[in-house]
Each structure stands twice: as structure tokens, then as C-alpha cells.
Design a protein around this motif. Structure first.
Motif, PDB file in Angstrom:
ATOM      1  N   LYS A 108       0.840  -1.209   0.000  1.00  0.00           N
ATOM      2  CA  LYS A 108       0.000   0.000   0.000  1.00  0.00           C
ATOM      3  C   LYS A 108       0.870   1.253   0.000  1.00  0.00           C
ATOM      4  CE  LYS A 108      -3.633   2.362   2.540  1.00  0.00           C
ATOM      5  NZ  LYS A 108      -3.094   3.402   3.399  1.00  0.00           N
ATOM      6  N   ARG A 109       1.931   1.256   0.797  1.00  0.00           N
ATOM      7  CA  ARG A 109       2.821   2.419   0.861  1.00  0.00           C
ATOM      8  C   ARG A 109       3.484   2.701  -0.483  1.00  0.00           C
ATOM      9  NH1 ARG A 109       4.165   0.394   6.494  1.00  0.00           N
ATOM     10  NH2 ARG A 109       3.581   2.124   7.850  1.00  0.00           N
ATOM     11  N   LEU A 110       3.616   1.669  -1.300  1.00  0.00           N
ATOM     12  CA  LEU A 110       4.240   1.830  -2.614  1.00  0.00           C
ATOM     13  C   LEU A 110       3.219   2.096  -3.715  1.00  0.00           C
ATOM     14  CD1 LEU A 110       6.871  -1.017  -2.270  1.00  0.00           C
ATOM     15  CD2 LEU A 110       7.329   1.452  -2.299  1.00  0.00           C
ATOM     16  N   GLY A 111       1.956   2.345  -3.326  1.00  0.00           N
ATOM     17  CA  GLY A 111       0.919   2.668  -4.288  1.00  0.00           C
ATOM     18  C   GLY A 111       0.166   1.465  -4.816  1.00  0.00           C
ATOM     19  N   GLY A 112       0.335   0.319  -4.175  1.00  0.00           N
ATOM     20  CA  GLY A 112      -0.354  -0.892  -4.605  1.00  0.00           C
ATOM     21  C   GLY A 112      -1.684  -1.082  -3.890  1.00  0.00           C
ATOM     22  N   SER A 113      -2.133  -2.314  -3.852  1.00  0.00           N
ATOM     23  CA  SER A 113      -3.449  -2.635  -3.295  1.00  0.00           C
ATOM     24  C   SER A 113      -3.509  -2.418  -1.787  1.00  0.00           C
ATOM     25  CB  SER A 113      -3.814  -4.083  -3.636  1.00  0.00           C
ATOM     26  OG  SER A 113      -2.892  -4.973  -3.052  1.00  0.00           O
ATOM     27  N   LYS A 114      -4.735  -2.318  -1.290  1.00  0.00           N
ATOM     28  CA  LYS A 114      -4.965  -2.104   0.139  1.00  0.00           C
ATOM     29  C   LYS A 114      -4.828  -3.424   0.890  1.00  0.00           C
ATOM     30  CE  LYS A 114      -7.906   1.862  -0.461  1.00  0.00           C
ATOM     31  NZ  LYS A 114      -9.141   2.538  -0.121  1.00  0.00           N
ATOM     32  N   PRO A 115      -4.347  -3.364   2.133  1.00  0.00           N
ATOM     33  CA  PRO A 115      -4.197  -4.581   2.934  1.00  0.00           C
ATOM     34  C   PRO A 115      -5.536  -5.267   3.197  1.00  0.00           C
ATOM     35  CG  PRO A 115      -3.028  -2.736   3.936  1.00  0.00           C
ATOM     36  CD  PRO A 115      -3.860  -2.176   2.822  1.00  0.00           C
ATOM     37  N   GLU A 116      -5.493  -6.580   3.184  1.00  0.00           N
ATOM     38  CA  GLU A 116      -6.667  -7.392   3.517  1.00  0.00           C
ATOM     39  C   GLU A 116      -6.517  -8.059   4.879  1.00  0.00           C
ATOM     40  OE1 GLU A 116      -7.249 -10.193   0.340  1.00  0.00           O
ATOM     41  OE2 GLU A 116      -7.338  -8.624  -1.175  1.00  0.00           O
ATOM     42  N   LEU A 117      -5.299  -8.077   5.392  1.00  0.00           N
ATOM     43  CA  LEU A 117      -5.022  -8.735   6.668  1.00  0.00           C
ATOM     44  C   LEU A 117      -4.580  -7.721   7.709  1.00  0.00           C
ATOM     45  CD1 LEU A 117      -2.865 -11.763   5.434  1.00  0.00           C
ATOM     46  CD2 LEU A 117      -5.213 -11.857   6.273  1.00  0.00           C
ATOM     47  N   SER A 118      -4.763  -8.087   8.970  1.00  0.00           N
ATOM     48  CA  SER A 118      -4.301  -7.287  10.094  1.00  0.00           C
ATOM     49  C   SER A 118      -3.938  -8.229  11.234  1.00  0.00           C
ATOM     50  CB  SER A 118      -5.396  -6.327  10.555  1.00  0.00           C
ATOM     51  OG  SER A 118      -5.078  -5.767  11.810  1.00  0.00           O
ATOM     52  N   GLU A 119      -2.955  -7.832  11.993  1.00  0.00           N
ATOM     53  CA  GLU A 119      -2.593  -8.627  13.169  1.00  0.00           C
ATOM     54  C   GLU A 119      -3.717  -8.660  14.194  1.00  0.00           C
ATOM     55  OE1 GLU A 119       1.269  -7.099  11.461  1.00  0.00           O
ATOM     56  OE2 GLU A 119      -0.751  -6.345  11.704  1.00  0.00           O
ATOM     57  N   LYS A 120      -4.661  -7.747  14.094  1.00  0.00           N
ATOM     58  CA  LYS A 120      -5.799  -7.722  15.004  1.00  0.00           C
ATOM     59  C   LYS A 120      -6.841  -8.776  14.639  1.00  0.00           C
ATOM     60  CE  LYS A 120      -5.056  -2.829  15.795  1.00  0.00           C
ATOM     61  NZ  LYS A 120      -5.469  -1.489  15.472  1.00  0.00           N
ATOM     62  N   SER A 121      -6.703  -9.331  13.439  1.00  0.00           N
ATOM     63  CA  SER A 121      -7.638 -10.356  12.976  1.00  0.00           C
ATOM     64  C   SER A 121      -7.294 -11.701  13.593  1.00  0.00           C
ATOM     65  CB  SER A 121      -7.556 -10.500  11.452  1.00  0.00           C
ATOM     66  OG  SER A 121      -7.764  -9.269  10.823  1.00  0.00           O
TER      67      SER A 121
END
Length: 171
Positions: free
Chosen positions: A58-71
Motif C-alpha cells: 500500500k505504501r508503494l501505491g499498490g493494493s490495500k491490505p486485507e489482513l491485520s494482526e488484530k484479525s
């Protein structure tokens, strides 16, 4: 010569998938193993590794994250699918992102920063190596074989490190 960033991300993807393949054979109890000095359990570390990789994308302009450590831990099979996709996207980004370009970044601890694209590129490689090492430490301390994940092993499979064949007669 191949682009060094592309090869670095090709290695990163290979190592992530190879380690996930090893972890696919672990029991739920083994996925909860941990060791002092590591991020946490194998399951938590795998989730963190892949979720962070998505944030670098995401920081490089790509897709948005689908995962999170909170999951909740989605399982090794699901993580492998995410790692396959993020590995491919990082390789694609490696070919088109200018490391000198910048973007705005909101830090986890607060505040907005200007970050050069070389930072998440280098961090993605470092982060993967760091947390794969954590998992390998846990596996090794518990007598679980994980194979060889270093760059030399990758180079052998990718054709970057091949035996020299002696072409002299009689050899």
C-alpha cells in the motif's frame, strides 16, 4: 542482468511460500509454539509477516491490505494465498516504483511522515528475513525440520547458482 530488486522480491516470495508449506504440516498446537526473543507464536508471526507485507505494498501505491494482526489467524492455507498475491505484487512494484519518489505515511504511533519509496522496499526484504528467522528458530528449537531458506538455496532452484560442468575430454 535481471533487476536486483525483482530478484530480491522473487527470493522473498519463494522463502515465504516455502516456509508456509512447512507450516502447513504443523498441528494447531505446534502453530502456537514460541521462543524467547521472537515475535510470538508461529501463527502470530506468520500473520504479522504477511499483513505487514500488504502494508508495504500500500505504501508503494499498490493494493490495500486485507489482513491485520488484530484479525483472527486465518490458517496457513489462507495466508499462503495472501503471500502468493503479495509476493507477485511486490515483484511487479519492484519493476515500476522509483525508489527516490516519496509518499505520505501515517505512522502507527501517530504523526504523518514523508517516506521515500526505497524505505518500504528495503523494509519488506528485511522484515521477511527477520520474521522467517524467528519462525525457523522456533521450529529448530522444537526439532522440526524446515529445510534451507537462504538465498543460495533459492539461487540453486532459480538457476542463479549452477554447477560448472567441466567440458574437457575425459573429465
Amino acid at each position: 542482468m535481471a533487476d536486483p530488486w525483482l530478484e530480491a522480491f522473487r527470493y522473498n516470495k519463494w522463502a515465504n511460500l516455502k516456509l508456509l508449506d512447512v507450516c502447513a504440516h504443523l498441528t494447531d498446537q505446534q502453530l502456537q509454539l514460541t521462543s524467547p526473543g521472537t515475535y510470538g507464536s508461529i501463527a502470530a508471526t506468520l500473520l504479522h509477516l504477511v499483513a505487514a507485507e500488504q502494508r508495504y505494498i500500500k505504501r508503494l501505491g499498490g493494493s490495500k491490505p486485507e489482513l491485520s494482526e488484530k484479525s483472527e489467524f486465518p490458517g496457513v492455507t489462507a495466508l499462503r494465498e495472501h503471500a502468493q498475491r503479495s509476493g507477485e505484487e511486490l515483484m511487479s512494484l519492484a519493476l515500476r516504483v522509483n525508489p527516490a519518489h516519496t509518499t505520505k505515511d501515517v505512522a502507527d504511533e501517530g504523526g504523518t511522515f514523508v517516506v521515500s519509496h526505497w524505505v518500504p522496499i528495503v523494509q519488506a526484504i528485511h522484515h521477511g528475513n527477520d520474521h522467517r528467522t524467528h519462525i525457523c528458530t522456533i521450529l529448530g528449537q522444537n526439532g522440526i525440520d524446515y529445510g534451507d531458506l537462504d538465498v543460495w538455496a533459492f539461487a540453486r532452484t532459480a538457476g542463479g547458482y549452477v554447477p560448472l560442468v567441466d567440458a574437457r575430454p575425459g573429465c
